[in-house]
Motif scaffolding. Structure first.
Motif, mmCIF file in Angstrom:
data_model
loop_
_atom_site.group_PDB
_atom_site.id
_atom_site.type_symbol
_atom_site.label_atom_id
_atom_site.label_comp_id
_atom_site.label_asym_id
_atom_site.label_seq_id
_atom_site.Cartn_x
_atom_site.Cartn_y
_atom_site.Cartn_z
ATOM 1 N N UNK A 48 -0.674 3.305 -10.259
ATOM 2 C CA UNK A 48 -1.282 2.520 -9.167
ATOM 3 C C UNK A 48 -2.687 3.065 -8.876
ATOM 4 N N UNK A 49 -3.293 3.612 -9.915
ATOM 5 C CA UNK A 49 -4.686 4.076 -9.831
ATOM 6 C C UNK A 49 -4.943 5.082 -8.717
ATOM 7 N N UNK A 50 -3.943 5.865 -8.423
ATOM 8 C CA UNK A 50 -4.147 6.951 -7.467
ATOM 9 C C UNK A 50 -4.090 6.531 -6.013
ATOM 10 N N UNK A 51 -3.722 5.295 -5.743
ATOM 11 C CA UNK A 51 -3.649 4.840 -4.346
ATOM 12 C C UNK A 51 -2.193 4.980 -3.866
ATOM 13 N N UNK A 52 -1.941 6.032 -3.114
ATOM 14 C CA UNK A 52 -0.570 6.355 -2.726
ATOM 15 C C UNK A 52 0.121 5.187 -2.036
ATOM 16 N N UNK A 53 -0.641 4.468 -1.192
ATOM 17 C CA UNK A 53 -0.035 3.378 -0.436
ATOM 18 C C UNK A 53 0.504 2.270 -1.327
ATOM 19 N N UNK A 54 -0.045 2.199 -2.535
ATOM 20 C CA UNK A 54 0.376 1.125 -3.433
ATOM 21 C C UNK A 54 1.639 1.455 -4.229
ATOM 22 N N UNK A 55 2.138 2.662 -4.060
ATOM 23 C CA UNK A 55 3.383 3.012 -4.741
ATOM 24 C C UNK A 55 4.526 2.159 -4.213
ATOM 25 N N UNK A 56 5.471 1.855 -5.109
ATOM 26 C CA UNK A 56 6.681 1.140 -4.681
ATOM 27 C C UNK A 56 7.892 1.793 -5.347
ATOM 28 N N UNK A 57 9.024 1.530 -4.794
ATOM 29 C CA UNK A 57 10.265 2.001 -5.398
ATOM 30 C C UNK A 57 10.383 1.488 -6.821
ATOM 31 N N UNK A 58 9.974 0.230 -7.062
ATOM 32 C CA UNK A 58 10.137 -0.365 -8.381
ATOM 33 C C UNK A 58 9.295 0.379 -9.433
ATOM 34 N N UNK A 59 8.061 0.703 -9.044
ATOM 35 C CA UNK A 59 7.203 1.424 -9.988
ATOM 36 C C UNK A 59 7.783 2.814 -10.261
ATOM 37 N N UNK A 60 8.256 3.444 -9.201
ATOM 38 C CA UNK A 60 8.838 4.770 -9.359
ATOM 39 C C UNK A 60 10.071 4.716 -10.257
ATOM 40 N N UNK A 61 10.950 3.765 -9.985
ATOM 41 C CA UNK A 61 12.184 3.638 -10.744
ATOM 42 C C UNK A 61 11.892 3.399 -12.223
ATOM 43 N N UNK A 62 10.916 2.543 -12.464
ATOM 44 C CA UNK A 62 10.547 2.246 -13.851
ATOM 45 C C UNK A 62 10.035 3.515 -14.553
ATOM 46 N N UNK A 63 9.305 4.326 -13.822
ATOM 47 C CA UNK A 63 8.778 5.571 -14.398
ATOM 48 C C UNK A 63 9.907 6.554 -14.693
ATOM 49 N N UNK A 64 10.866 6.607 -13.804
ATOM 50 C CA UNK A 64 12.018 7.490 -14.015
ATOM 51 C C UNK A 64 12.769 7.078 -15.279
ATOM 52 N N UNK A 65 12.963 5.782 -15.440
ATOM 53 C CA UNK A 65 13.674 5.306 -16.640
ATOM 54 C C UNK A 65 12.849 5.612 -17.897
ATOM 55 N N UNK A 66 11.562 5.361 -17.812
ATOM 56 C CA UNK A 66 10.668 5.665 -18.934
ATOM 57 C C UNK A 66 10.845 7.135 -19.368
ATOM 58 N N UNK A 67 10.827 8.030 -18.383
ATOM 59 C CA UNK A 67 10.895 9.458 -18.686
ATOM 60 C C UNK A 67 12.308 9.880 -19.096
ATOM 61 N N UNK A 68 13.310 9.249 -18.492
ATOM 62 C CA UNK A 68 14.695 9.577 -18.840
ATOM 63 C C UNK A 68 14.978 9.183 -20.282
ATOM 64 N N UNK A 69 14.419 8.083 -20.714
ATOM 65 C CA UNK A 69 14.606 7.658 -22.109
ATOM 66 C C UNK A 69 13.890 8.616 -23.071
ATOM 67 N N UNK A 70 12.820 9.224 -22.610
ATOM 68 C CA UNK A 70 12.126 10.193 -23.468
ATOM 69 C C UNK A 70 12.888 11.518 -23.564
ATOM 70 N N UNK A 71 13.734 11.776 -22.546
ATOM 71 C CA UNK A 71 14.545 12.991 -22.622
ATOM 72 C C UNK A 71 14.251 14.053 -21.581
ATOM 73 N N UNK A 72 13.477 13.708 -20.556
ATOM 74 C CA UNK A 72 13.180 14.705 -19.520
ATOM 75 C C UNK A 72 14.490 15.228 -18.930
ATOM 76 N N UNK A 73 14.599 16.555 -18.834
ATOM 77 C CA UNK A 73 15.884 17.164 -18.465
ATOM 78 C C UNK A 73 16.084 17.318 -16.967
#
Lengths: 624, 624
Positions: free
Chosen positions: A280-305
């Protein structure tokens, strides 16, 4: 720096440490072979010392290292044979995952993932070590951990320090797989092992195991590149990092992380919020649960422990930081505080926590519940904001455990000596003994450039008091990004802190290496002293700065005192004589007998300048 | 290296530390002007911070430094006006004092002592600070100490940490000369100040004062020279060494010591046994009380302020070391053990202790009762040998006090975390609270090359528990002789440990510098962060390694996170808003009001990328 177009500049340090070789210890299950480092000594009467080894195949002369292919998938079979996971279509990598704009593509080389698809739990399954442990199942990972922690056994028996003070820790003389299972089931230990990171050598974080250390690496918007980060990863584990956190915040972080994951023998932790903020280009207010969740899945699929999640930074706690000297010093904490205030809403991480648990359980990603309100100065230690968040983390721990998620709890920060213990006692209580994972703490604010030292002081103490993993601090803390030398200095400083804590806690294997080194010191086996040191290369180099001659390495004195003043030399000569005297005293020799004793001592060669006995020449240094 | 024929190569580092200047604080007596270092800050609302200054005239731009003439004799008048000392004919320097044979003479330049004769007590007098204190006399030295320790007062008021734990220490909010007198009279503090070392700036060692640190220097038979040792002396005090021990064991030690004494603003300690052993060509058995006594007088006339005396190494204790892993690791301890066994007699130091007290009292040389049987490994910590000696040191303390001698007690060594506290508690009890002076302790044996770190961990803890002075350990410990860089690293490591202890003990001035630095950090005053650091030069250099541009020193972010991820920046912006919210909460705003609040925050510029406010440019760096 990594050549943007190729992988040719990707290089890491390989080969064993001096006088060491990789050995494997068997567990009950034949395909569980546990890597250890064996240190050979020059004295035939001294057995080699086996030590915990975090370095993976890189220090194994028999291993073929190809960074473009990644490490062998040690755990692949174990993960699949349980039958509770399935391959899924990988989430497509998007430009914003690497901080790029729509239509741009990364010019960095991509890790070749062909033939590899991410795993995820089958519907209704929770393939977590905690779930297995609770079901009474001893996994190969638990067997690996047990054999790995069982250093007393492989070194010939328990050797705790007398009068050790576990302060509530209870480390058994023998670490059995069943003990590991119990600790994981109880939530008192975690084995961070994403099903998509089969390259890891399993390890445990818990107060009834060896105290672990974490090293942070990662690029930033300002500096650092890919080859550098992979090199730092391998370098950090070479010197003893038990886990590594990739805290990248710049561009190409998806790509960099893939290279790190595929080449890491240790669990990798991240803070998904950082990548989400980039999206979200560094704008904290623009963060959403959906963006966060998508990032978690992205990283979980890569193998983050394990993932740091700042779900304890709740809206009502933010005002508690208003009168602090240094406000909120956690990046994630400040981002979430800003989001909460901007929207005047409760944190989306807190509100969606159960959903997050469901996701993490599907990959066995462990929670590292972040301390977003940790104190950033001595003045702010142990304040209302910090402890309000800690209590919330305790509540979140209970929720995560409902979902069979593994959990550890992050801790401060900056704390004066006298307030350190309260941190551990409160954490153990409110978080139900979930493993504590602390940054330092620094015991003063006035040590920029030496914060690895002021924080190692706090780390040793908090480790003794019950912290399970210590996050290192490098000399560059507060000042700049650590380079290779800083990473090594940070790791060694924290190995000292962790080992000092193990000694005090009475770990059954704690004193083996200390005693072996001290015996080498007392016998003037310089090569063995170096070999048993946490950093053999620096120890030898420092010795050689004053006495570079080869002969000095078998000399019965050193540069500090020279031959006349060598207490070790004098004392060594005294040793037998003292035995004589003890017997003489037992015989109640009269004072007339004393003169005779004295004569006997003189006859026996009581001079300081007795010729040094022959010492076997040391073996040649191992290839590196 | 010092040119043997001249003094032209004798050079030391002078000039103030960055952004600092020498200031003088007045005491009651007009000729007592107490030197401090004042650190200027760039923010006009931040008062300059005055810190304890061990560096003497070398950092004073107004001072003229001439090493061939020595430092001004600050205390000369104070010493003489008491009327209890007289000039005596100096003991003639003999060839063996410098390790030379009869007829040989030193080729080193001699310090010009013309017009100077040693002082000694008049018959029946004891010119010791303890004698004065017991007589109810507040000396100028005590006034100096009081003003020097009174950092809270000169910095605008007491500022201890909340919930500090003195553990029996009781440091008053204001340190008065009368308080100093009481502590010295009680034996709980010493002011090591030989009447023949008038160049010293008086300082106190005691648990109710700031925790002090000592740096060891000295040549050995193997390496090191004169210019190097004088340079190390000045260098060590520049970075904060409160006392310096000259542990020379090679040739020319009388000559080297003279140069050190005359140029040292801090008390100098020695181990006379080392020089005595040189006089008998390294044959411990040939030592006699007479040779030792003569050496003590030689050194007392030169001005040595405290002497390590291993009078607690008694014959019956030697057998207690027989089963140790590392035997006797103290040089003095091993020499005395060897002497006792060879002669099968009680130690001449123990037998002649009262005579020694009479001599030391004549010069006000303080005892540093050596721990000759200290543990040299984790395995040997807190054993019977160590504690038998400690109890003897307690008995000797009582004897020395009978003679009005000032006393401190040396301590270990190598001790695991959990056994550190017992050392202090036992020492305080059996030695009647005489100041404890410990080496480290190292909390593990496996850290060669990093023993400054493993010992700083132990030092911080033992300092907190009640140790009055911490003897530094450098990275070269166990490996080689420290060079200039090692000396600095050792000193800074121990300043961290001592300061951490002061914070925990609740010293009234403890937090002033931490808080000033933390405020600077939170306000992005990089120059002030550097200036307030224990090592401003390294802090600035580390910062510049990543962000060398001048602009980066006023930037509102740093290289660790870059502008988007700067928690300090985000948190700083939040600070006012949090205040608003606290008020809003107090007004019991309904949830409908929350949206309004959120809007207000947004209107107020809730973006992370707000322009950085103007910052006053920092002043130019002070000349060095």
């Amino acid at each position: 720096m990594l050549d943007e177009a190729s992988t040719s500049s990707l290089k890491v340090t390989t080969g064993p440490l001096p006088h060491s070789r990789k050995v494997f210890v068997s567990a009950t299950r034949p395909d569980v072979r546990v890597a250890m480092r064996e240190i050979a000594l020059t004295d035939p009467s001294e057995p080699p010392v086996k030590v915990y080894d975090t370095s993976g195949p890189y220090t194994d002369l028999d291993a073929v290292i190809d960074l473009t292919k990644g490490l062998p998938q040690l755990r692949a079979q174990w993960i699949r044979e349980r039958g509770d996971v399935e391959e899924v279509e990988a989430r497509a990598v998007r430009p914003e995952d690497n901080g790029l704009k729509e239509g741009q593509s990364s010019t960095l080389p991509q890790f070749d993932l062909s033939g590899r698809r991410p795993l995820r739990a089958k519907a209704g399954k929770r393939p977590t070590q905690m779930a297995y442990a609770r079901a009474g199942i001893i996994t190969p990972e638990m067997e690996y951990v047990a054999a790995r922690e069982n250093l007393a056994k492989v070194n010939g028996g328990a050797h705790p320090h007398h009068q050790a003070m576990g302060l509530g820790a209870a480390i058994p003389a023998e670490i059995t797989p069943e003990f590991v299972r119990q600790e994981v089931a109880r939530g008192r230990a975690i084995i961070p092992n994403n099903i998509n990171h089969p390259e890891t050598e399993p390890m445990a974080i818990g107060r009834n195991f060896l105290v672990k250390i974490n090293a942070n690496i990662g690029n930033s918007a300002v500096t650092s590149g890919v080859a550098e980060e992979v090199d730092k990863l391998v370098w950090a584990t070479r010197w003893g990092a038990d886990t590594v956190m990739d805290l990248s915040t710049g561009k190409n972080i998806h790509t960099i992380r893939e290279w790190i994951m595929r080449n890491s023998p240790v669990p990798i932790g991240t803070v998904p919020l950082y990548q989400a903020l980039e999206k979200v280009n560094g704008v904290a207010e623009d963060l959403t649960w959906e963006i966060f969740r998508d990032t978690v899945i992205e990283q979980a699929e890569q193998g983050v422990d394990y993932m740091t999640v700042h779900a304890g930074v709740r809206l009502p706690f933010v005002p508690l930081t208003a009168n602090r000297v240094t406000g909120i010093v956690s990046r994630g904490g400040s981002i979430m505080a800003k989001w909460c205030l901007a929207h005047h809403k409760e944190s989306f991480l807190y509100e969606h926590f159960e959903e997050l648990c469901e996701i993490l359980a599907q990959y066995d990603v462990a929670f590292s519940l972040g301390d977003g309100l940790r104190p950033g100065s001595i003045a702010d230690a142990n304040d209302a904001a910090q402890f309000a968040e800690l209590e919330t983390l305790g509540q979140l721990t209970e929720i995560a455990w409902k979902y069979d998620c593994q959990v550890m709890i992050e801790g401060p920060g900056h704390v004066p000596l006298h307030l350190i213990r309260e941190n551990v006692e409160k954490q153990l209580k409110v978080c139900h003994e979930a493993p504590f994972y602390t940054l330092g703490p620094l015991v003063t604010d006035i040590s920029p450039g030496y914060d690895h030292i002021s924080s190692a002081i706090g780390a040793a103490m908090i480790g003794w008091f019950g912290t399970a993993m210590l996050c290192y601090v490098t000399p560059k803390e507060h000042l700049g990004l650590p380079d290779r030398d800083d990473v090594k200095t940070g790791v060694i400083s924290y190995k000292i802190a962790a080992h000092a804590a193990d000694l005090a806690k009475g770990h059954p294997a704690a004193r083996i290496r200390d005693d072996a080194l001290s015996r080498a010191r007392f016998s003037f086996r310089w090569r063995d002293q170096f070999a048993l040191s946490l950093d053999p290369e620096t120890a030898e180099r420092f010795h050689d700065e004053t006495l570079p001659a080869e002969g000095a390495k078998v000399a019965h004195f050193c540069s500090m005192c020279g031959p006349k003043f060598c207490s070790m030399k004098i004392s060594q000569e005294l040793k037998l004589e003292a035995g004589d005297i003890a017997r003489a005293q037992a015989d109640n020799l009269a004072s007339s007998g004393m003169a005779e004793m004295a004569q006997k001592f003189r006859d026996g060669g009581g001079l300081i300048y007795t010729p040094a006995p022959e010492v076997a020449p040391p073996p040649p240094a191992a290839a590196e």
